[in-house]
Design a protein around this motif. Structure first.
Motif, PDB file in Angstrom:
ATOM      1  N   MET A   1      20.887   6.548  20.892  1.00  0.00           N
ATOM      2  CA  MET A   1      22.394   6.950  20.424  1.00  0.00           C
ATOM      3  C   MET A   1      23.109   5.682  20.164  1.00  0.00           C
ATOM      4  N   PRO A   2      23.870   5.490  19.418  1.00  0.00           N
ATOM      5  CA  PRO A   2      24.553   4.005  19.143  1.00  0.00           C
ATOM      6  C   PRO A   2      25.669   3.850  20.198  1.00  0.00           C
ATOM      7  N   VAL A   3      25.590   4.344  21.362  1.00  0.00           N
ATOM      8  CA  VAL A   3      26.361   4.110  22.388  1.00  0.00           C
ATOM      9  C   VAL A   3      25.940   3.820  23.643  1.00  0.00           C
ATOM     10  N   PRO A   4      26.378   2.557  24.094  1.00  0.00           N
ATOM     11  CA  PRO A   4      25.838   2.219  25.566  1.00  0.00           C
ATOM     12  C   PRO A   4      25.835   3.242  26.831  1.00  0.00           C
ATOM     13  N   ASN A   5      25.134   3.370  27.636  1.00  0.00           N
ATOM     14  CA  ASN A   5      25.190   4.318  28.516  1.00  0.00           C
ATOM     15  C   ASN A   5      26.441   4.322  29.497  1.00  0.00           C
ATOM     16  N   ALA A   6      26.742   2.947  29.609  1.00  0.00           N
ATOM     17  CA  ALA A   6      27.878   2.651  30.488  1.00  0.00           C
ATOM     18  C   ALA A   6      29.425   3.531  29.699  1.00  0.00           C
ATOM     19  N   VAL A   7      29.132   3.743  28.349  1.00  0.00           N
ATOM     20  CA  VAL A   7      30.212   4.250  27.682  1.00  0.00           C
ATOM     21  C   VAL A   7      30.009   5.588  27.584  1.00  0.00           C
ATOM     22  N   ALA A   8      28.885   5.912  27.318  1.00  0.00           N
ATOM     23  CA  ALA A   8      28.236   7.374  27.052  1.00  0.00           C
ATOM     24  C   ALA A   8      28.571   8.241  28.283  1.00  0.00           C
ATOM     25  N   ALA A   9      28.834   7.638  29.570  1.00  0.00           N
ATOM     26  CA  ALA A   9      28.989   8.274  30.595  1.00  0.00           C
ATOM     27  C   ALA A   9      30.469   8.712  30.949  1.00  0.00           C
ATOM     28  N   LEU A  10      31.374   8.277  30.044  1.00  0.00           N
ATOM     29  CA  LEU A  10      32.774   8.501  30.126  1.00  0.00           C
ATOM     30  C   LEU A  10      33.057   9.785  29.857  1.00  0.00           C
ATOM     31  N   PRO A  11      34.127  10.382  30.271  1.00  0.00           N
ATOM     32  CA  PRO A  11      34.542  11.801  29.971  1.00  0.00           C
ATOM     33  C   PRO A  11      34.884  12.120  28.571  1.00  0.00           C
ATOM     34  N   GLY A  12      34.345  13.094  27.950  1.00  0.00           N
ATOM     35  CA  GLY A  12      34.579  13.443  26.519  1.00  0.00           C
ATOM     36  C   GLY A  12      33.578  12.893  25.664  1.00  0.00           C
ATOM     37  N   MET A  13      32.716  11.794  25.862  1.00  0.00           N
ATOM     38  CA  MET A  13      31.846  11.238  25.182  1.00  0.00           C
ATOM     39  C   MET A  13      30.974  12.109  24.634  1.00  0.00           C
ATOM     40  N   ASP A  14      30.404  13.326  25.079  1.00  0.00           N
ATOM     41  CA  ASP A  14      29.358  14.230  24.446  1.00  0.00           C
ATOM     42  C   ASP A  14      30.136  14.665  23.472  1.00  0.00           C
ATOM     43  N   ARG A  15      31.521  15.048  23.557  1.00  0.00           N
ATOM     44  CA  ARG A  15      32.114  15.635  22.469  1.00  0.00           C
ATOM     45  C   ARG A  15      32.214  14.849  21.131  1.00  0.00           C
ATOM     46  N   VAL A  16      32.248  13.388  21.492  1.00  0.00           N
ATOM     47  CA  VAL A  16      32.315  12.498  20.201  1.00  0.00           C
ATOM     48  C   VAL A  16      31.121  12.321  19.690  1.00  0.00           C
ATOM     49  N   THR A  17      29.876  12.116  20.638  1.00  0.00           N
ATOM     50  CA  THR A  17      28.509  12.006  19.979  1.00  0.00           C
ATOM     51  C   THR A  17      28.131  13.357  19.284  1.00  0.00           C
ATOM     52  N   THR A  18      28.572  14.527  19.622  1.00  0.00           N
ATOM     53  CA  THR A  18      28.485  15.693  19.147  1.00  0.00           C
ATOM     54  C   THR A  18      28.900  15.789  17.554  1.00  0.00           C
ATOM     55  N   LYS A  19      30.277  15.330  17.614  1.00  0.00           N
ATOM     56  CA  LYS A  19      31.093  15.375  16.185  1.00  0.00           C
ATOM     57  C   LYS A  19      30.318  14.403  15.359  1.00  0.00           C
ATOM     58  N   MET A  20      30.091  13.300  15.796  1.00  0.00           N
ATOM     59  CA  MET A  20      29.124  12.153  14.925  1.00  0.00           C
ATOM     60  C   MET A  20      27.812  13.170  14.355  1.00  0.00           C
ATOM     61  N   MET A  21      27.019  13.474  15.240  1.00  0.00           N
ATOM     62  CA  MET A  21      25.819  14.264  14.646  1.00  0.00           C
ATOM     63  C   MET A  21      26.178  15.254  13.625  1.00  0.00           C
ATOM     64  N   GLU A  22      27.089  16.154  13.896  1.00  0.00           N
ATOM     65  CA  GLU A  22      27.553  17.283  12.885  1.00  0.00           C
ATOM     66  C   GLU A  22      28.112  16.668  11.612  1.00  0.00           C
ATOM     67  N   LYS A  23      28.646  15.471  11.783  1.00  0.00           N
ATOM     68  CA  LYS A  23      29.016  14.881  10.448  1.00  0.00           C
ATOM     69  C   LYS A  23      27.967  14.327   9.630  1.00  0.00           C
ATOM     70  N   LYS A  24      27.020  13.914  10.471  1.00  0.00           N
ATOM     71  CA  LYS A  24      25.660  13.168   9.867  1.00  0.00           C
ATOM     72  C   LYS A  24      25.030  14.510   8.833  1.00  0.00           C
ATOM     73  N   ILE A  25      24.979  15.597   9.696  1.00  0.00           N
ATOM     74  CA  ILE A  25      24.348  16.766   9.424  1.00  0.00           C
ATOM     75  C   ILE A  25      25.019  17.272   7.903  1.00  0.00           C
ATOM     76  N   ASP A  26      26.187  17.421   8.170  1.00  0.00           N
ATOM     77  CA  ASP A  26      27.186  17.842   7.016  1.00  0.00           C
ATOM     78  C   ASP A  26      26.939  16.815   5.888  1.00  0.00           C
TER      79      ASP A  26
END
Length: 198
Positions: free
Chosen positions: A109-134
């Motif tokens: 993932m293009p997000v460091p673990n320290a940032v990835a652990a922040l609240p709401g980051m799963d939603r952000v990375t999910t949206k990133m992946m959904e955009k790539k899929i689309d």
């Protein structure tokens, strides 16, 4: 006075027994029938089988079993996919539309673990992946499932997990086989030419 019949030959046997024997035509028909059955059995043996066990229900892990299953079916394989634990969410009509992509512990993932652990980051990375899929015009989970079902792939839902997660069997996609246990999954794997755990 007893009569000794030990010297009786086959020629002395009653002629009635000969009437019970099948005719040449009947024997030829039976041989032809057996040869046809044998040919069918040998033809069926040529069908290769693939058994996949799907255990994960994240957005990125939903794709591998579906892509492998649909591709194998396109090549003529008989495919069974047994979904257990979180893998069951892939077969759930509502939950499959809301699968998440975890940003923590994923080194690609293009997000460091320290940032990835922040609240709401799963939603952000999910949206990133959904955009790539689309953007890439990649098939959705629902589209892959429906395509696979149309191609004859059997999707099985683990009964123990259904009970454990308190899922309603009516919430799964039409065509999903419910009430399947681990023993059935093991037998499918034993009979398969290719076995995969995803």
């Amino acid at each position: 006075m007893s009569t000794d019949t030990s010297d009786t030959t086959a020629e002395d046997a009653p002629d009635a027994a000969e009437g019970d024997a099948p005719s040449r035509a009947e024997l030829a028909a039976r041989v032809a029938e057996l040869e046809e059955s044998l040919a069918e059995a040998e033809a069926n043996d040529d069908t290769k089988k693939m058994s996949i066990i799907a255990t994960k229900g994240t957005l990125d892990m939903a794709y591998p079993p579906l892509i492998l299953a649909s591709t194998a079916a396109a090549f003529g394989y008989e495919v069974t996919v047994f979904h257990t634990f979180w893998g069951l969410d892939i077969l759930h009509e509502e939950r499959s539309k809301d699968l998440k992509l975890s940003s923590v512990g994923n080194p690609n993932m293009p997000v460091p673990n320290a940032v990835a652990a922040l609240p709401g980051m799963d939603r952000v990375t999910t949206k990133m992946m959904e955009k790539k899929i689309d953007d890439n015009d990649t098939a959705t989970i629902e589209e892959l499932l429906e395509t696979s079902l149309d191609m004859g792939v059997e999707f099985q839902a683990c009964q123990m997990t259904i009970d454990l997660m308190d899922y309603d069997e009516d919430d799964f996609y039409d065509g999903v086989t419910t009430g399947v246990g681990a023993a059935t999954a093991l037998q499918d794997m034993a009979d398969a030419d290719i076995q995969l755990l995803v």
